[in-house]
Write a protein that holds these residues in place. Sequence first.
Motif, PDB file in Angstrom:
ATOM      1  N   ARG A 118      51.600  36.921  37.561  1.00 46.61           N
ATOM      2  CA  ARG A 118      52.850  37.250  38.255  1.00 46.61           C
ATOM      3  C   ARG A 118      52.653  38.383  39.263  1.00 46.61           C
ATOM      4  N   LYS A 119      51.910  39.387  38.863  1.00 43.81           N
ATOM      5  CA  LYS A 119      51.646  40.500  39.780  1.00 43.81           C
ATOM      6  C   LYS A 119      50.775  40.040  40.946  1.00 43.81           C
ATOM      7  N   ALA A 120      49.798  39.197  40.653  1.00 46.20           N
ATOM      8  CA  ALA A 120      48.942  38.694  41.716  1.00 46.20           C
ATOM      9  C   ALA A 120      49.731  37.858  42.716  1.00 46.20           C
ATOM     10  N   ALA A 121      50.604  36.997  42.196  1.00 49.06           N
ATOM     11  CA  ALA A 121      51.412  36.163  43.093  1.00 49.06           C
ATOM     12  C   ALA A 121      52.337  37.015  43.954  1.00 49.06           C
ATOM     13  N   LYS A 122      52.873  38.087  43.384  1.00 53.78           N
ATOM     14  CA  LYS A 122      53.759  38.961  44.155  1.00 53.78           C
ATOM     15  C   LYS A 122      53.005  39.637  45.291  1.00 53.78           C
ATOM     16  N   VAL A 123      51.776  40.107  45.008  1.00 54.69           N
ATOM     17  CA  VAL A 123      50.969  40.753  46.044  1.00 54.69           C
ATOM     18  C   VAL A 123      50.657  39.780  47.172  1.00 54.69           C
ATOM     19  N   VAL A 124      50.243  38.567  46.795  1.00 57.54           N
ATOM     20  CA  VAL A 124      49.849  37.581  47.810  1.00 57.54           C
ATOM     21  C   VAL A 124      51.059  37.131  48.621  1.00 57.54           C
ATOM     22  N   GLU A 125      52.158  36.887  47.964  1.00 59.03           N
ATOM     23  CA  GLU A 125      53.347  36.399  48.676  1.00 59.03           C
ATOM     24  C   GLU A 125      53.916  37.469  49.604  1.00 59.03           C
ATOM     25  N   THR A 126      53.843  38.726  49.205  1.00 56.27           N
ATOM     26  CA  THR A 126      54.328  39.805  50.088  1.00 56.27           C
ATOM     27  C   THR A 126      53.498  39.873  51.363  1.00 56.27           C
ATOM     28  N   ALA A 127      52.186  39.779  51.220  1.00 54.59           N
ATOM     29  CA  ALA A 127      51.342  39.812  52.414  1.00 54.59           C
ATOM     30  C   ALA A 127      51.518  38.563  53.261  1.00 54.59           C
ATOM     31  N   PHE A 128      51.701  37.395  52.604  1.00 53.55           N
ATOM     32  CA  PHE A 128      51.844  36.141  53.350  1.00 53.55           C
ATOM     33  C   PHE A 128      53.148  36.120  54.150  1.00 53.55           C
ATOM     34  N   ALA A 129      54.177  36.782  53.653  1.00 47.52           N
ATOM     35  CA  ALA A 129      55.453  36.798  54.373  1.00 47.52           C
ATOM     36  C   ALA A 129      55.319  37.479  55.728  1.00 47.52           C
ATOM     37  N   THR A 130      54.430  38.463  55.826  1.00 43.91           N
ATOM     38  CA  THR A 130      54.243  39.171  57.104  1.00 43.91           C
ATOM     39  C   THR A 130      53.090  38.603  57.902  1.00 43.91           C
ATOM     40  N   ASN A 131      51.993  38.330  57.230  1.00 39.52           N
ATOM     41  CA  ASN A 131      50.800  37.819  57.902  1.00 39.52           C
ATOM     42  C   ASN A 131      50.341  36.530  57.221  1.00 39.52           C
ATOM     43  N   PRO A 132      50.920  35.383  57.554  1.00 38.26           N
ATOM     44  CA  PRO A 132      50.453  34.121  56.957  1.00 38.26           C
ATOM     45  C   PRO A 132      48.985  33.876  57.308  1.00 38.26           C
ATOM     46  N   HIS A 133      48.180  33.723  56.274  1.00 33.70           N
ATOM     47  CA  HIS A 133      46.732  33.619  56.472  1.00 33.70           C
ATOM     48  C   HIS A 133      46.176  32.568  55.510  1.00 33.70           C
ATOM     49  N   PRO A 134      45.220  31.763  55.954  1.00 41.44           N
ATOM     50  CA  PRO A 134      44.679  30.714  55.054  1.00 41.44           C
ATOM     51  C   PRO A 134      43.993  31.281  53.815  1.00 41.44           C
ATOM     52  N   GLU A 135      43.431  32.478  53.903  1.00 40.19           N
ATOM     53  CA  GLU A 135      42.774  33.053  52.725  1.00 40.19           C
ATOM     54  C   GLU A 135      43.798  33.370  51.648  1.00 40.19           C
ATOM     55  N   LEU A 136      44.976  33.843  52.055  1.00 43.47           N
ATOM     56  CA  LEU A 136      46.028  34.102  51.076  1.00 43.47           C
ATOM     57  C   LEU A 136      46.505  32.809  50.423  1.00 43.47           C
ATOM     58  N   ALA A 137      46.579  31.734  51.221  1.00 44.25           N
ATOM     59  CA  ALA A 137      46.977  30.444  50.653  1.00 44.25           C
ATOM     60  C   ALA A 137      45.940  29.956  49.636  1.00 44.25           C
ATOM     61  N   ASP A 138      44.668  30.143  49.934  1.00 41.89           N
ATOM     62  CA  ASP A 138      43.628  29.737  48.970  1.00 41.89           C
ATOM     63  C   ASP A 138      43.726  30.547  47.682  1.00 41.89           C
ATOM     64  N   VAL A 139      43.968  31.857  47.825  1.00 39.49           N
ATOM     65  CA  VAL A 139      44.085  32.695  46.627  1.00 39.49           C
ATOM     66  C   VAL A 139      45.275  32.253  45.791  1.00 39.49           C
ATOM     67  N   GLU A 140      46.377  31.954  46.441  1.00 41.14           N
ATOM     68  CA  GLU A 140      47.579  31.511  45.703  1.00 41.14           C
ATOM     69  C   GLU A 140      47.339  30.165  45.030  1.00 41.14           C
ATOM     70  N   ALA A 141      46.636  29.272  45.706  1.00 40.78           N
ATOM     71  CA  ALA A 141      46.407  27.939  45.134  1.00 40.78           C
ATOM     72  C   ALA A 141      45.499  28.011  43.904  1.00 40.78           C
ATOM     73  N   TYR A 142      44.453  28.803  44.005  1.00 41.74           N
ATOM     74  CA  TYR A 142      43.486  28.882  42.891  1.00 41.74           C
ATOM     75  C   TYR A 142      43.669  30.179  42.095  1.00 41.74           C
ATOM     76  N   LEU A 143      44.909  30.602  41.970  1.00 39.65           N
ATOM     77  CA  LEU A 143      45.190  31.835  41.251  1.00 39.65           C
ATOM     78  C   LEU A 143      44.773  31.730  39.789  1.00 39.65           C
ATOM     79  N   ARG A 144      44.958  30.574  39.217  1.00 37.27           N
ATOM     80  CA  ARG A 144      44.536  30.346  37.834  1.00 37.27           C
ATOM     81  C   ARG A 144      43.473  29.261  37.832  1.00 37.27           C
ATOM     82  N   PRO A 145      42.243  29.602  37.494  1.00 33.69           N
ATOM     83  CA  PRO A 145      41.175  28.608  37.541  1.00 33.69           C
ATOM     84  C   PRO A 145      41.449  27.453  36.597  1.00 33.69           C
ATOM     85  N   GLY A 146      41.103  26.251  37.058  1.00 34.02           N
ATOM     86  CA  GLY A 146      41.244  25.070  36.213  1.00 34.02           C
ATOM     87  C   GLY A 146      42.574  24.382  36.334  1.00 34.02           C
ATOM     88  N   ASP A 147      43.477  24.894  37.175  1.00 36.50           N
ATOM     89  CA  ASP A 147      44.775  24.241  37.319  1.00 36.50           C
ATOM     90  C   ASP A 147      44.619  22.891  37.998  1.00 36.50           C
TER      91      ASP A 147
END
Length: 567
Positions: A278-307
Amino acid sequence: MIRLVLFLLLLVAITFGVSWLADRPGEVTVVWEGVAYGTTVPVALAVIAVVAGLILILWRILSLLVRSPKIIAAFSRRRRREKGWNAVTRGLLAVGIGDNAAVRQARHDAARLLPHEPLTHLLTAQAAQLDGKHEVAVAAFRAMVDKPETRLLGLRGLHMEARKAGDKVAAYAIAEEAASAAPTLGWAADAVIEARCAAGDYAGARGVLERQMALKGIDKAQYRRRKAVLLAAEAIALEHSDPLVAREKAVEAVRLAPTLVPAAACAGRLLGAAGELRKAAKVVETAFATNPHPELADVEAYLRPGDAAQDRLKRIRTLVNRAPSHRESAIALSRAAIDAHEFRQARLVLEPLLAEPSQRVCLLMAELEAAEHADIGKAREWTARAVRAHRDPAWIADGVVSDAWAAVSPVSGKLDAFVWEVPPGVSATPILEHEAERVKAAIAAVRASEEAKAAVAAAEAAALVAAAEAEAAALTPPKEEPKPEPVVVPEPEPAVVVAPPAPAKPAPAPVSPEPTPAPSAAANGKGKASRPAPIVALPPLPDDPGPDGETPDEPETPGKKRRLMGL
């Protein structure tokens, strides 16, 4: 206005005083040598004023006469300095416009008129720099270092000369000396931070920044940004070797600069690996709201390995809601939808971008055509369009495109120089290579699927043929095996016993010119094989021309015929 009021008040006072004296003229008598001189008070005051003025003028003249040598010397020095400063001014202006000849002339005049002025040394150094005389420039800067008032100016000149010469060690030492002498000096602090970042000493670089901030050499906003950059760089460097320390650094960097993409991505990865989703998603989403970046999208997608791919798609949908109208949101959502085999959603998301597709959009369409319809031709068509499509943003610093973000520029060493924008004059970006790999994998999957289908069809056909052959073999009666034919052994023919010819009587010479044949060996006779066979000279046969050609036929004689048949 105040001065005007005071002047008017003074004028009124003088007028009042003169009027007051005129109304009361009085009498003044001076007795000199027994002679009395009498006059009124105003006249006496006027005489006194005139005499005082004359005395002052006379004193001034005498003073000028006495001080004339010093005055002349001072005037000469002043004129010399004025000419010297004019030469320095002309030289600096010539340096600005790049007029080497004017710079040399001005430097010569300044050195003659103002040999000890610091700006004369500076002009000399700059003239040497324009002429490419490194040693002269270094000597001039060293002369400036020896004087306290020009010490920092000389150190900066030496630092620049060392960087031009490629001597990083000397440049770093000079910057350290300047930063120690003046911690608020911006160029010295930046040079020291650059050198320490290049050596991986991010803690030392932060120490220089803290000292600069303590002495008010930098504003607070700039300090927070620079410190966040240094913390993010240190966290990325320690991400694999020491994840705990790296997570602390990354979280602190996010606290100082929540929109810094590398810091948010690193913090998101480390927090996700630690289970703080939850904390990780909040950090990534806050940064993505200002600076949408593909690296942030990758981190959000693979936030939990094995999903599963559907879970990643669900998280990406939540992420893109922070910047729903941004182009990067559509690209991230379409990629997640392709991974989840939600091809219809991916096509709908990409459709608004097809009017002016970028290279990444073209490659996503190629991947979509290959994955959804197994259409390799369409996939190759979109891949070809990607070559001529608009470029996508990438990390760029001082004109250099990089695959990854870094704290300092690889060219100038400037801190926080990387920006995410479209690089000019570059045909492809590093991120495009990643997308191309996905397209290649999709096409390879299609080919593998086709080959697998062909192999299955071939196996089924072979099975059908084998079954048909087996069925036909079951319906056909078994064939009788042919009996072996008896082998007839031919009986040996009886040996023909040829009796030895009787000894021929000597024929008369005219009947047979040939020599008389010797008796035959009769090898077939029993018990007679050891006897050598006699050599019989045979006449040539009728069809044998013989070694000497054909011979005329001779009339047969009854005696000769009987002799040939006997052989």
